[in-house]
Design a protein around this motif. Structure first.
Motif, PDB file in Angstrom:
ATOM      1  N   VAL A 321       0.855  -1.188   0.000  1.00 55.53           N
ATOM      2  CA  VAL A 321       0.000   0.000   0.000  1.00 55.53           C
ATOM      3  C   VAL A 321       0.889   1.236   0.000  1.00 55.53           C
ATOM      4  CG1 VAL A 321      -1.765   1.293   1.264  1.00 55.53           C
ATOM      5  CG2 VAL A 321      -1.837  -1.209   1.232  1.00 55.53           C
ATOM      6  N   TYR A 322       0.567   2.190  -0.872  1.00 59.07           N
ATOM      7  CA  TYR A 322       1.362   3.406  -1.014  1.00 59.07           C
ATOM      8  C   TYR A 322       0.704   4.560  -0.266  1.00 59.07           C
ATOM      9  CZ  TYR A 322       3.234   0.430  -4.649  1.00 59.07           C
ATOM     10  OH  TYR A 322       3.775  -0.639  -5.311  1.00 59.07           O
ATOM     11  N   HIS A 362      -2.587   6.778 -13.181  1.00 53.95           N
ATOM     12  CA  HIS A 362      -3.486   7.766 -12.580  1.00 53.95           C
ATOM     13  C   HIS A 362      -3.095   9.204 -12.944  1.00 53.95           C
ATOM     14  CE1 HIS A 362      -4.668   4.213 -10.429  1.00 53.95           C
ATOM     15  NE2 HIS A 362      -3.507   4.142  -9.811  1.00 53.95           N
ATOM     16  N   CYS A 363      -2.588   9.389 -14.158  1.00 57.81           N
ATOM     17  CA  CYS A 363      -2.152  10.714 -14.610  1.00 57.81           C
ATOM     18  C   CYS A 363      -1.159  11.327 -13.624  1.00 57.81           C
ATOM     19  CB  CYS A 363      -3.339  11.652 -14.822  1.00 57.81           C
ATOM     20  SG  CYS A 363      -4.457  11.113 -16.122  1.00 57.81           S
ATOM     21  N   ALA A 364      -0.264  10.479 -13.120  1.00 57.97           N
ATOM     22  CA  ALA A 364       0.753  10.942 -12.164  1.00 57.97           C
ATOM     23  C   ALA A 364       2.045  10.162 -12.406  1.00 57.97           C
ATOM     24  CB  ALA A 364       0.257  10.759 -10.734  1.00 57.97           C
ATOM     25  N   GLN A 365       2.544  10.193 -13.636  1.00 58.84           N
ATOM     26  CA  GLN A 365       3.708   9.379 -13.985  1.00 58.84           C
ATOM     27  C   GLN A 365       4.979   9.767 -13.232  1.00 58.84           C
ATOM     28  OE1 GLN A 365       3.062   9.408 -18.453  1.00 58.84           O
ATOM     29  NE2 GLN A 365       3.649   7.275 -18.165  1.00 58.84           N
ATOM     30  N   PRO A 366       5.261  11.059 -13.009  1.00 56.62           N
ATOM     31  CA  PRO A 366       6.441  11.366 -12.193  1.00 56.62           C
ATOM     32  C   PRO A 366       6.359  10.759 -10.786  1.00 56.62           C
ATOM     33  CG  PRO A 366       5.821  13.291 -13.444  1.00 56.62           C
ATOM     34  CD  PRO A 366       4.716  12.274 -13.638  1.00 56.62           C
ATOM     35  N   LEU A 367       5.170  10.701 -10.214  1.00 50.61           N
ATOM     36  CA  LEU A 367       5.011  10.068  -8.907  1.00 50.61           C
ATOM     37  C   LEU A 367       5.247   8.566  -9.010  1.00 50.61           C
ATOM     38  CD1 LEU A 367       4.299  10.108  -5.921  1.00 50.61           C
ATOM     39  CD2 LEU A 367       1.874  10.017  -6.551  1.00 50.61           C
ATOM     40  N   MET A 368       4.742   7.935 -10.078  1.00 52.26           N
ATOM     41  CA  MET A 368       4.991   6.506 -10.264  1.00 52.26           C
ATOM     42  C   MET A 368       6.495   6.235 -10.352  1.00 52.26           C
ATOM     43  SD  MET A 368       2.025   4.932 -10.303  1.00 52.26           S
ATOM     44  CE  MET A 368       1.265   6.134  -9.205  1.00 52.26           C
ATOM     45  N   GLU A 369       7.211   7.088 -11.095  1.00 54.33           N
ATOM     46  CA  GLU A 369       8.665   6.942 -11.185  1.00 54.33           C
ATOM     47  C   GLU A 369       9.299   7.080  -9.799  1.00 54.33           C
ATOM     48  OE1 GLU A 369       9.880   9.916 -13.962  1.00 54.33           O
ATOM     49  OE2 GLU A 369       9.115   8.829 -15.714  1.00 54.33           O
ATOM     50  N   ARG A 370       8.804   8.023  -9.015  1.00 52.89           N
ATOM     51  CA  ARG A 370       9.334   8.227  -7.661  1.00 52.89           C
ATOM     52  C   ARG A 370       9.074   7.007  -6.782  1.00 52.89           C
ATOM     53  NH1 ARG A 370      10.899   8.161  -3.343  1.00 52.89           N
ATOM     54  NH2 ARG A 370      11.207   9.844  -1.809  1.00 52.89           N
ATOM     55  N   LEU A 371       7.931   6.356  -6.961  1.00 50.27           N
ATOM     56  CA  LEU A 371       7.585   5.169  -6.180  1.00 50.27           C
ATOM     57  C   LEU A 371       8.264   3.917  -6.717  1.00 50.27           C
ATOM     58  CD1 LEU A 371       3.742   5.794  -5.703  1.00 50.27           C
ATOM     59  CD2 LEU A 371       5.555   6.193  -4.014  1.00 50.27           C
ATOM     60  N   THR A 376      -0.374   1.403 -10.376  1.00 57.23           N
ATOM     61  CA  THR A 376      -0.949   0.834  -9.152  1.00 57.23           C
ATOM     62  C   THR A 376      -2.434   0.583  -9.373  1.00 57.23           C
ATOM     63  OG1 THR A 376      -1.644   2.917  -8.122  1.00 57.23           O
ATOM     64  CG2 THR A 376       0.634   2.216  -7.727  1.00 57.23           C
ATOM     65  N   VAL A 377      -3.004  -0.183  -8.466  1.00 52.63           N
ATOM     66  CA  VAL A 377      -4.457  -0.305  -8.368  1.00 52.63           C
ATOM     67  C   VAL A 377      -4.919   0.749  -7.369  1.00 52.63           C
ATOM     68  CG1 VAL A 377      -6.387  -1.866  -7.872  1.00 52.63           C
ATOM     69  CG2 VAL A 377      -4.199  -2.786  -8.708  1.00 52.63           C
ATOM     70  N   ARG A 378      -6.033   1.398  -7.659  1.00 54.31           N
ATOM     71  CA  ARG A 378      -6.517   2.443  -6.758  1.00 54.31           C
ATOM     72  C   ARG A 378      -7.980   2.215  -6.411  1.00 54.31           C
ATOM     73  NH1 ARG A 378      -6.846   8.312  -9.182  1.00 54.31           N
ATOM     74  NH2 ARG A 378      -8.753   7.404 -10.065  1.00 54.31           N
ATOM     75  N   ALA A 379      -8.246   2.039  -5.135  1.00 55.37           N
ATOM     76  CA  ALA A 379      -9.618   2.021  -4.626  1.00 55.37           C
ATOM     77  C   ALA A 379      -9.865   3.368  -3.962  1.00 55.37           C
ATOM     78  CB  ALA A 379      -9.813   0.896  -3.628  1.00 55.37           C
ATOM     79  N   SER A 380     -10.982   3.997  -4.281  1.00 57.02           N
ATOM     80  CA  SER A 380     -11.251   5.323  -3.725  1.00 57.02           C
ATOM     81  C   SER A 380     -12.687   5.401  -3.240  1.00 57.02           C
ATOM     82  CB  SER A 380     -10.969   6.417  -4.770  1.00 57.02           C
ATOM     83  OG  SER A 380     -11.561   6.119  -6.016  1.00 57.02           O
TER      84      SER A 380
END
Length: 409
Positions: A321-322, A362-371, A376-380
């Motif tokens: 979990v992130y 999730h339209c957050a590729q720089p964050l994915m690179e950082r992680l 990821t899978v996202r439940a919201s």
């Protein structure tokens, strides 16, 4: 965690793949209560006419309801004035408006724009491209191991050369609530303005733009129960009054002559052409519904669900979990991965159990690179979710693990 609101949302009564629908993709878009659907239908059946352009009865009714929606938005986010509320197509449109108007006017070669590594592309690419066009420097505030902003770094990165600080209120991946007041104070100390992406916040917690210190605050209606295609940009009036128009055409002018034109006062100079009238009225109805439920009650209910879900999913073997693992520091956006299974395969498998989630970057590729992950899978969660949705998600995750391990469900 009983839920008195679920029955207000007709779409949730259906079955998907012969299973009860557990809709957990609220960070992408929210479902619409019957009251909003009925309001939009009533507008088209009884009041449909263009606004600000006619003196006949339908036009006056339409204009009245459109401007009433603007006042509802003002009151909902506690803006000082209704003319600080601009209707747009959505949060992306709102952020592009700020970049193309205010940003284009104030950013010059050698200036700095500070954003965070967790930004949605809508609050990243416009600033990235503006910096490239102007010869400015784009700087990123990093996150720590818990998915929270490094505020000591933020204090160093924001300098007297910084003209704009752009930050999301709540991360659409990590579920982190950012300290907007603190960031605004730092920005203002250096005579910079702060632009806040509120897309993941306005439907989940009370928002007061004046208390936050936001100079601009952007959000979409479709993430807060209203129809798609309507959004809002809040801007402090003294800033809006100095900004040039974003688009040109009807409604946004004061006077037009053969070689010269002058502009209407805000917000109208930023609302060229026929706007999404039904969408704005639908947004007003969504705000009425949210106020009827109560934003404090919504925040409390969602936080109770997070306190139940987050510890249980964190403890599941083979699940990462992130974002913060402390439920008090985490909203209802929960991103995770299952060891050895691609996120898209996980989302497909969960759908077979009636659980709707999102998979991807999730339209957050720089964050994915950082992680260090491609997706990821996202439940919201939303306030109309309940205990059964949580249990259904966790059972579906376990089923998915068993299927990919043993080939049985």
């Amino acid at each position: 965690m009983s839920n008195p609101w679920r029955d207000d949302f007709p779409i949730l009564k259906q079955r998907v793949n012969d299973e009860r629908l557990a809709y957990l993709d609220n960070a992408a878009t929210s479902q619409k209560p019957q009251a909003v659907i009925d309001t939009v239908t009533h507008f088209y059946e009884h009041d449909n006419a263009n606004v600000h352009r006619g003196v006949h009865t339908l036009a006056e009714r339409s204009t009245s309801r459109y401007e009433e929606a603007r006042r509802k938005v003002q009151q909902f986010i506690h803006a000082q004035r209704s003319d600080e509320i601009i209707f747009t197509k959505g949060c992306t449109d709102s952020l592009n408006l700020v970049t193309s108007t205010y940003g284009n006017q104030v950013i010059h070669a050698g200036d700095e724009i500070v954003i965070t590594i967790m930004e949605h592309h809508s609050n990243l690419i416009p600033w990235q491209q503006l910096a490239k066009q102007k010869g400015a420097k784009l700087k990123y505030i990093d996150i720590d191991e818990n998915g929270q902003l490094k505020m000591d770094q933020a204090a160093r990165l924001i300098t007297d050369r910084t003209k704009i600080v752009a930050v999301t209120h709540i991360s659409n991946v990590l579920g982190t609530v950012n300290p907007i007041q603190q960031l605004a104070a730092i920005a203002h100390q250096h005579h910079a303005v702060i632009v806040v992406d509120g897309a993941q916040a306005v439907a989940h917690l009370p928002v007061n733009v004046q208390e936050l210190g936001a100079d601009f605050y952007a959000f979409s209606g479709h993430k807060m129960l209203s129809p798609t295609g309507i959004g809002v940009l809040y801007g402090r009036h003294n800033l809006l009054a100095k900004m040039t128009p974003y688009q040109y055409g009807g409604e946004m002018i004061a006077e037009v002559h053969q070689q010269e034109s002058t502009w209407a006062e805000p917000p109208f100079r930023f609302e060229a052409g026929t706007q999404n009238i039904a969408g704005a009225i639908g947004l007003g109805a969504a705000i009425d519904y949210l106020n009827q439920v109560g934003m404090d009650k919504i925040q409390h209910h969602e936080q109770e669900m997070v306190k139940d879900l987050l510890p249980r999913i964190v403890k599941m073997p083979g699940v990462t979990v992130y974002g913060p693992h402390d439920a008090d520091k985490h909203t209802g956006v929960i991103a995770f991965n299952i060891d050895g299974i691609h996120p898209h395969d996980v989302a497909t498998a969960l759908d077979m159990d009636g659980v709707a989630v999102r998979a991807g970057h999730h339209c957050a590729q720089p964050l994915m690179e950082r992680l260090g992950v491609p997706a990821t899978v996202r439940a919201s969660l939303a306030f109309y979710n309940d205990q059964q949705d949580i249990d259904q998600l966790l059972a579906a995750i376990q089923d998915t693990k068993e299927f990919f391990k043993h080939g049985t469900r």
